[in-house]
Design a protein around this motif. Structure first.
Motif, PDB file in Angstrom:
ATOM      1  N   VAL A  55       0.849  -1.199   0.000  1.00  0.00           N
ATOM      2  CA  VAL A  55       0.000   0.000   0.000  1.00  0.00           C
ATOM      3  C   VAL A  55       0.881   1.244   0.000  1.00  0.00           C
ATOM      4  O   VAL A  55       0.653   2.182  -0.776  1.00  0.00           O
ATOM      5  CB  VAL A  55      -0.954   0.007   1.217  1.00  0.00           C
ATOM      6  N   LEU A  56       1.888   1.257   0.852  1.00  0.00           N
ATOM      7  CA  LEU A  56       2.778   2.422   0.946  1.00  0.00           C
ATOM      8  C   LEU A  56       3.580   2.620  -0.338  1.00  0.00           C
ATOM      9  O   LEU A  56       3.815   3.752  -0.764  1.00  0.00           O
ATOM     10  CB  LEU A  56       3.705   2.273   2.157  1.00  0.00           C
ATOM     11  N   ARG A  57       3.992   1.531  -0.962  1.00  0.00           N
ATOM     12  CA  ARG A  57       4.713   1.622  -2.246  1.00  0.00           C
ATOM     13  C   ARG A  57       3.802   2.157  -3.340  1.00  0.00           C
ATOM     14  O   ARG A  57       4.207   3.008  -4.142  1.00  0.00           O
ATOM     15  CB  ARG A  57       5.241   0.246  -2.666  1.00  0.00           C
ATOM     16  N   ASN A  58       2.570   1.659  -3.387  1.00  0.00           N
ATOM     17  CA  ASN A  58       1.627   2.084  -4.425  1.00  0.00           C
ATOM     18  C   ASN A  58       1.311   3.566  -4.346  1.00  0.00           C
ATOM     19  O   ASN A  58       0.964   4.179  -5.356  1.00  0.00           O
ATOM     20  CB  ASN A  58       0.338   1.258  -4.357  1.00  0.00           C
ATOM     21  N   ARG A  59       1.411   4.138  -3.175  1.00  0.00           N
ATOM     22  CA  ARG A  59       1.163   5.571  -2.987  1.00  0.00           C
ATOM     23  C   ARG A  59       2.466   6.372  -3.010  1.00  0.00           C
ATOM     24  O   ARG A  59       2.477   7.552  -2.688  1.00  0.00           O
ATOM     25  CB  ARG A  59       0.431   5.822  -1.674  1.00  0.00           C
ATOM     26  N   ASN A  60       3.567   5.704  -3.366  1.00  0.00           N
ATOM     27  CA  ASN A  60       4.880   6.346  -3.461  1.00  0.00           C
ATOM     28  C   ASN A  60       5.319   6.995  -2.149  1.00  0.00           C
ATOM     29  O   ASN A  60       5.947   8.051  -2.146  1.00  0.00           O
ATOM     30  CB  ASN A  60       4.908   7.376  -4.597  1.00  0.00           C
ATOM     31  N   ILE A  61       4.987   6.343  -1.044  1.00  0.00           N
ATOM     32  CA  ILE A  61       5.395   6.841   0.267  1.00  0.00           C
ATOM     33  C   ILE A  61       6.702   6.187   0.688  1.00  0.00           C
ATOM     34  O   ILE A  61       7.512   6.806   1.371  1.00  0.00           O
ATOM     35  CB  ILE A  61       4.267   6.606   1.293  1.00  0.00           C
ATOM     36  N   VAL A  62       6.910   4.931   0.273  1.00  0.00           N
ATOM     37  CA  VAL A  62       8.179   4.247   0.524  1.00  0.00           C
ATOM     38  C   VAL A  62       8.756   3.750  -0.799  1.00  0.00           C
ATOM     39  O   VAL A  62       8.028   3.544  -1.771  1.00  0.00           O
ATOM     40  CB  VAL A  62       8.042   3.057   1.510  1.00  0.00           C
ATOM     41  N   ASN A  63      10.053   3.569  -0.802  1.00  0.00           N
ATOM     42  CA  ASN A  63      10.773   2.986  -1.935  1.00  0.00           C
ATOM     43  C   ASN A  63      11.250   1.606  -1.539  1.00  0.00           C
ATOM     44  O   ASN A  63      11.602   1.384  -0.377  1.00  0.00           O
ATOM     45  CB  ASN A  63      12.009   3.821  -2.296  1.00  0.00           C
ATOM     46  N   GLY A  64      11.316   0.716  -2.510  1.00  0.00           N
ATOM     47  CA  GLY A  64      11.906  -0.595  -2.301  1.00  0.00           C
ATOM     48  C   GLY A  64      13.038  -0.784  -3.298  1.00  0.00           C
ATOM     49  O   GLY A  64      12.825  -0.643  -4.500  1.00  0.00           O
ATOM     50  N   LEU A  65      14.227  -1.060  -2.789  1.00  0.00           N
ATOM     51  CA  LEU A  65      15.407  -1.254  -3.638  1.00  0.00           C
ATOM     52  C   LEU A  65      15.893  -2.684  -3.457  1.00  0.00           C
ATOM     53  O   LEU A  65      16.218  -3.098  -2.336  1.00  0.00           O
ATOM     54  CB  LEU A  65      16.498  -0.262  -3.250  1.00  0.00           C
ATOM     55  N   LYS A  66      15.917  -3.447  -4.553  1.00  0.00           N
ATOM     56  CA  LYS A  66      16.334  -4.850  -4.492  1.00  0.00           C
ATOM     57  C   LYS A  66      17.846  -4.934  -4.322  1.00  0.00           C
ATOM     58  O   LYS A  66      18.604  -4.334  -5.067  1.00  0.00           O
ATOM     59  CB  LYS A  66      15.908  -5.575  -5.765  1.00  0.00           C
ATOM     60  N   GLU A  67      18.251  -5.667  -3.275  1.00  0.00           N
ATOM     61  CA  GLU A  67      19.668  -5.948  -3.019  1.00  0.00           C
ATOM     62  C   GLU A  67      19.806  -7.440  -2.842  1.00  0.00           C
ATOM     63  O   GLU A  67      19.451  -7.978  -1.789  1.00  0.00           O
ATOM     64  CB  GLU A  67      20.158  -5.209  -1.765  1.00  0.00           C
ATOM     65  N   GLY A  68      20.304  -8.118  -3.852  1.00  0.00           N
ATOM     66  CA  GLY A  68      20.395  -9.575  -3.809  1.00  0.00           C
ATOM     67  C   GLY A  68      19.004 -10.173  -3.757  1.00  0.00           C
ATOM     68  O   GLY A  68      18.180  -9.908  -4.618  1.00  0.00           O
ATOM     69  N   THR A  69      18.745 -10.945  -2.706  1.00  0.00           N
ATOM     70  CA  THR A  69      17.433 -11.558  -2.561  1.00  0.00           C
ATOM     71  C   THR A  69      16.498 -10.733  -1.667  1.00  0.00           C
ATOM     72  O   THR A  69      15.344 -11.098  -1.472  1.00  0.00           O
ATOM     73  CB  THR A  69      17.555 -12.981  -1.972  1.00  0.00           C
ATOM     74  N   SER A  70      16.995  -9.647  -1.126  1.00  0.00           N
ATOM     75  CA  SER A  70      16.198  -8.804  -0.231  1.00  0.00           C
ATOM     76  C   SER A  70      15.776  -7.516  -0.918  1.00  0.00           C
ATOM     77  O   SER A  70      16.411  -7.067  -1.865  1.00  0.00           O
ATOM     78  CB  SER A  70      17.011  -8.426   1.014  1.00  0.00           C
ATOM     79  N   VAL A  71      14.721  -6.935  -0.398  1.00  0.00           N
ATOM     80  CA  VAL A  71      14.298  -5.602  -0.814  1.00  0.00           C
ATOM     81  C   VAL A  71      14.462  -4.704   0.398  1.00  0.00           C
ATOM     82  O   VAL A  71      13.951  -5.005   1.485  1.00  0.00           O
ATOM     83  CB  VAL A  71      12.831  -5.584  -1.302  1.00  0.00           C
ATOM     84  N   ILE A  72      15.206  -3.627   0.214  1.00  0.00           N
ATOM     85  CA  ILE A  72      15.448  -2.664   1.289  1.00  0.00           C
ATOM     86  C   ILE A  72      14.456  -1.521   1.119  1.00  0.00           C
ATOM     87  O   ILE A  72      14.390  -0.902   0.054  1.00  0.00           O
ATOM     88  CB  ILE A  72      16.895  -2.126   1.251  1.00  0.00           C
ATOM     89  N   TYR A  73      13.702  -1.255   2.179  1.00  0.00           N
ATOM     90  CA  TYR A  73      12.684  -0.207   2.136  1.00  0.00           C
ATOM     91  C   TYR A  73      13.187   1.056   2.821  1.00  0.00           C
ATOM     92  O   TYR A  73      13.898   0.993   3.820  1.00  0.00           O
ATOM     93  CB  TYR A  73      11.389  -0.689   2.795  1.00  0.00           C
ATOM     94  N   SER A  74      12.779   2.187   2.249  1.00  0.00           N
ATOM     95  CA  SER A  74      13.136   3.484   2.808  1.00  0.00           C
ATOM     96  C   SER A  74      11.990   4.453   2.557  1.00  0.00           C
ATOM     97  O   SER A  74      11.123   4.209   1.716  1.00  0.00           O
ATOM     98  CB  SER A  74      14.417   4.013   2.152  1.00  0.00           C
ATOM     99  N   LEU A  75      11.995   5.540   3.311  1.00  0.00           N
ATOM    100  CA  LEU A  75      11.016   6.592   3.076  1.00  0.00           C
ATOM    101  C   LEU A  75      11.358   7.280   1.769  1.00  0.00           C
ATOM    102  O   LEU A  75      12.527   7.590   1.523  1.00  0.00           O
ATOM    103  CB  LEU A  75      11.037   7.618   4.213  1.00  0.00           C
ATOM    104  N   ARG A  76      10.368   7.504   0.952  1.00  0.00           N
ATOM    105  CA  ARG A  76      10.621   8.170  -0.323  1.00  0.00           C
ATOM    106  C   ARG A  76      10.965   9.633  -0.111  1.00  0.00           C
ATOM    107  O   ARG A  76      11.795  10.196  -0.809  1.00  0.00           O
ATOM    108  CB  ARG A  76       9.407   8.039  -1.226  1.00  0.00           C
TER     109      ARG A  76
END
Length: 109
Positions: A55-76
């Motif tokens: 939900v937060l990604r769809n509203r562009n509130i958080v970013n997800g950056l793929k690192e290997g097999t993980s996705v690192i989330y941060s505030l946009r």
């Protein structure tokens, strides 16, 4: 045009209208995290955390950056920290008002 902006704002605040999403933002305000870290901090299962992150990604509130097999989330936007701080101040003010009202009621009885 004005109605579009109002709808955008309403959708943004709807995205914040869940306790776990607010908590995710509070945690991410302290630093980037992957789903497993968020899961451990929140004490919740991965599917619930993933749903709220979506939900937060769809509203562009958080970013997800793929690192290997993980996705690192941060505030946009770092201004989310300010929004959370202002909301806390507003809630604190409401609590102070409620406590004052309660004290006044107790003095009357």
């Amino acid at each position: 045009m004005n109605q579009d902006i109002q709808q955008f704002k309403a959708d943004f605040f709807k995205a914040l209208a869940h306790p776990m999403r607010i908590r995710i933002l509070e945690v991410l305000s302290e630093g980037d995290k992957n789903v497993n870290e968020l899961q451990m901090i929140l004490g919740s299962e991965g599917s619930a955390v993933s749903q709220q992150l979506a939900v937060l990604r769809n509203r562009n509130i958080v970013n997800g950056l793929k690192e290997g097999t993980s996705v690192i989330y941060s505030l946009r936007d770092p201004l989310i920290n300010d929004l959370l701080a202002v909301a806390k101040q507003i809630f604190d003010n409401h609590l102070v008002d409620a406590i004052s009202l309660l004290e006044g009621i107790r003095k009357e009885t």
